[in-house]
Design an enzyme around this catalytic site. Structure first.
Site, short mmCIF file in Angstrom:
data_model
loop_
_atom_site.label_atom_id
_atom_site.label_comp_id
_atom_site.label_asym_id
_atom_site.label_seq_id
_atom_site.Cartn_x
_atom_site.Cartn_y
_atom_site.Cartn_z
N GLY A 26 -0.56 -11.64 -15.24
CA GLY A 26 -0.79 -12.76 -14.35
C GLY A 26 -2.19 -12.76 -13.76
O GLY A 26 -2.79 -13.82 -13.57
N THR A 27 -2.70 -11.59 -13.45
CA THR A 27 -4.05 -11.50 -12.87
C THR A 27 -5.09 -12.07 -13.82
O THR A 27 -5.97 -12.83 -13.42
CB THR A 27 -4.38 -10.03 -12.53
OG1 THR A 27 -3.57 -9.61 -11.44
CG2 THR A 27 -5.85 -9.87 -12.15
N ASN A 44 5.03 -13.65 -3.03
CA ASN A 44 5.50 -12.34 -3.49
C ASN A 44 5.92 -11.41 -2.35
O ASN A 44 6.51 -10.36 -2.60
CB ASN A 44 4.42 -11.65 -4.33
CG ASN A 44 3.10 -11.54 -3.61
OD1 ASN A 44 2.59 -12.53 -3.07
ND2 ASN A 44 2.52 -10.36 -3.59
N SER A 103 3.69 -13.12 -15.89
CA SER A 103 3.56 -11.71 -16.26
C SER A 103 4.94 -11.18 -16.64
O SER A 103 5.89 -11.30 -15.87
CB SER A 103 2.98 -10.91 -15.09
OG SER A 103 2.40 -9.71 -15.52
N ALA A 104 5.05 -10.60 -17.82
CA ALA A 104 6.35 -10.23 -18.37
C ALA A 104 7.08 -9.18 -17.55
O ALA A 104 8.32 -9.15 -17.52
CB ALA A 104 6.17 -9.72 -19.81
N HIS A 105 6.33 -8.32 -16.87
CA HIS A 105 6.99 -7.19 -16.20
C HIS A 105 7.72 -7.59 -14.93
O HIS A 105 8.35 -6.75 -14.27
CB HIS A 105 5.98 -6.06 -15.93
CG HIS A 105 4.99 -6.34 -14.83
ND1 HIS A 105 5.11 -5.81 -13.58
CD2 HIS A 105 3.87 -7.08 -14.82
CE1 HIS A 105 4.09 -6.19 -12.84
NE2 HIS A 105 3.32 -6.97 -13.57
N CYS A 114 -0.04 -4.66 -4.65
CA CYS A 114 -1.49 -4.57 -4.74
C CYS A 114 -2.12 -4.22 -3.40
O CYS A 114 -3.29 -3.87 -3.34
CB CYS A 114 -2.08 -5.88 -5.27
SG CYS A 114 -1.82 -7.28 -4.17
#
Length: 391
Positions: free
Chosen positions: A71-72, A152, A200-202, A328
């Site tokens: 995603g970043t 988030n 983002s897959a994770h 983060c």
């Protein structure tokens, strides 16, 4: 010690089906997707199958799905390319975006002289359509609006369709960081006129290092990683076939089970709210995270009635993996920008935020263990406070 994992907003564990799919690719599909021989083309077919799967989910063209590492990267690509190639002179955002958006926006301000305007969230963490409309109408500059779909840390949702429609009506480009909501919710980009989105897959039990950007074909966006013609020349470099297949398998599983997973997680979330409310006097919940129908169902932001910056470590020592906010920002000494927006400074000095984030694997027994551990920590603080007052 049995480990309890309650930090799914940071990342999720891979399922066995995803691992098996990825191992199969590592063993058998080692060809370069850009190679014209059969081994290369077999790898290329795997990638295109996943691209079509994502496009079907979002109801868009496969050509509008660009694979990235996360995603970043997707957010960086969209924001920087809008400035570099689409002549964006103004960016409208909010102070509670993920750091990869916030820092990229500031970078464009510093290096490219882009005007940056922030929407002011209210005490619940909501941003206003009316405020956005006023700002959009205040200037004729080419504008990009970048707002996350689901926060988030506090789980607040924006009405993606209404924000996208407002931007379109005012000739502004609209980008949304959908990392936390993608695969967890229905998305129909044939109906929602968003220009760009990221994934983002994770975040839904896929592998780290694999994601994608949705880029509306008519936008004219260009790549910022140059080299070969991979990914429609929007993202040069040999594709991560193993990671893309893992993303596809995780998405397939999640979409097939979305309703049952969502129902289970909502039940667990409500149970967590009820147990904490019953056993921790003075506990509060930040933003709209305790409102099941108005927030991302995987996230609950808790405010404990005592100050303990070491609570994450204490819970970890009890076998509970959890965070106090965004992953983060987990090493930061100060509260996150999100917390500073929704909690008064005086109250922040006397309380402790805790982010509980769930998956379909989370059980009530694990929540019981968390609540018992928090209750023990709370009681120890109460005893210590009583001793100090007695002295």
């Amino acid at each position: 010690m049995d480990r309890i994992y309650l930090d799914n907003a940071a990342t999720t564990p891979l399922t066995e089906e995803v691992i098996d799919a990825m191992v199969g690719v590592l063993k058998n599909n080692y060809g370069n997707p850009s190679s014209t021989h059969s081994l290369g083309q077999e790898a290329k077919i795997l990638i295109e199958n996943v691209r079509r799967e994502i496009a079907d989910y979002l109801k868009v063209s496969p050509a509008e799905i660009i694979f990235t590492s996360c995603g970043t990267e997707s957010n960086n690509m969209v924001i920087k390319s809008c400035v570099e190639h689409l002549n964006v002179e103004r960016i409208i955002s909010s102070p509670i975006e993920h750091k990869c958006v916030a820092e990229t926006v500031l970078d464009m301000k510093k290096r490219k002289g882009v005007e940056v305007v922030y929407l002011r969230p209210d005490k619940k963490g909501d941003v206003s359509l009316d405020q956005l409309e006023n700002i959009l109408k205040s200037s004729d500059k080419k504008t990009l609006v970048t707002l996350m779909h689901a926060n988030n840390e506090i789980g607040n949702l924006i009405d993606l369709k209404k924000f996208a429609q407002l931007c379109k009506a005012n000739n502004a480009l609209f980008h949304s960081d959908t990392v936390q909501s993608m695969a967890h919710m229905d998305m129909d980009f044939s109906d929602i006129p968003v220009d760009f989105a990221s994934c983002s897959a994770h975040k839904f039990h896929g592998p780290k290092g694999s994601g994608f950007a949705f880029i509306r074909k008519a936008s004219g966006l260009k790549g910022i990683i140059t080299g070969g013609p991979q990914e429609r020349s929007l993202r040069a470099g040999t594709e991560n076939v193993c990671g893309i297949v893992g993303l596809g398998k995780a998405l397939e599983i999640y979409l097939k089970n979305m309703d049952s997973y969502a129902n289970h997680i909502k039940e667990i979330k409500q149970y967590t709210i009820d147990q904490l409310s019953q056993k921790i006097e003075g506990v509060k919940f930040n933003g709209r995270s305790a409102e099941l129908e108005n927030s991302l169902y995987t996230v609950l932001s808790v405010l404990l009635p005592f100050k303990d910056p070491m609570i994450g470590l204490k819970l970890d020592m009890k076998g509970i993996a959890i965070s106090q906010g965004s992953a983060c920002s987990s090493g930061a000494a100060k509260p996150s920008m999100v917390m500073m927006m929704v909690v008064d400074e005086e109250e922040m000095d006397q309380t402790t935020p805790l982010r509980v984030s769930f998956s379909h694997l989370t059980t009530k027994e694990e929540i019981d263990a968390l609540v018992n551990a928090v209750e023990e920590i709370t009681q120890s603080f109460q005893i210590e406070k009583a001793n100090i007052e007695h002295r």
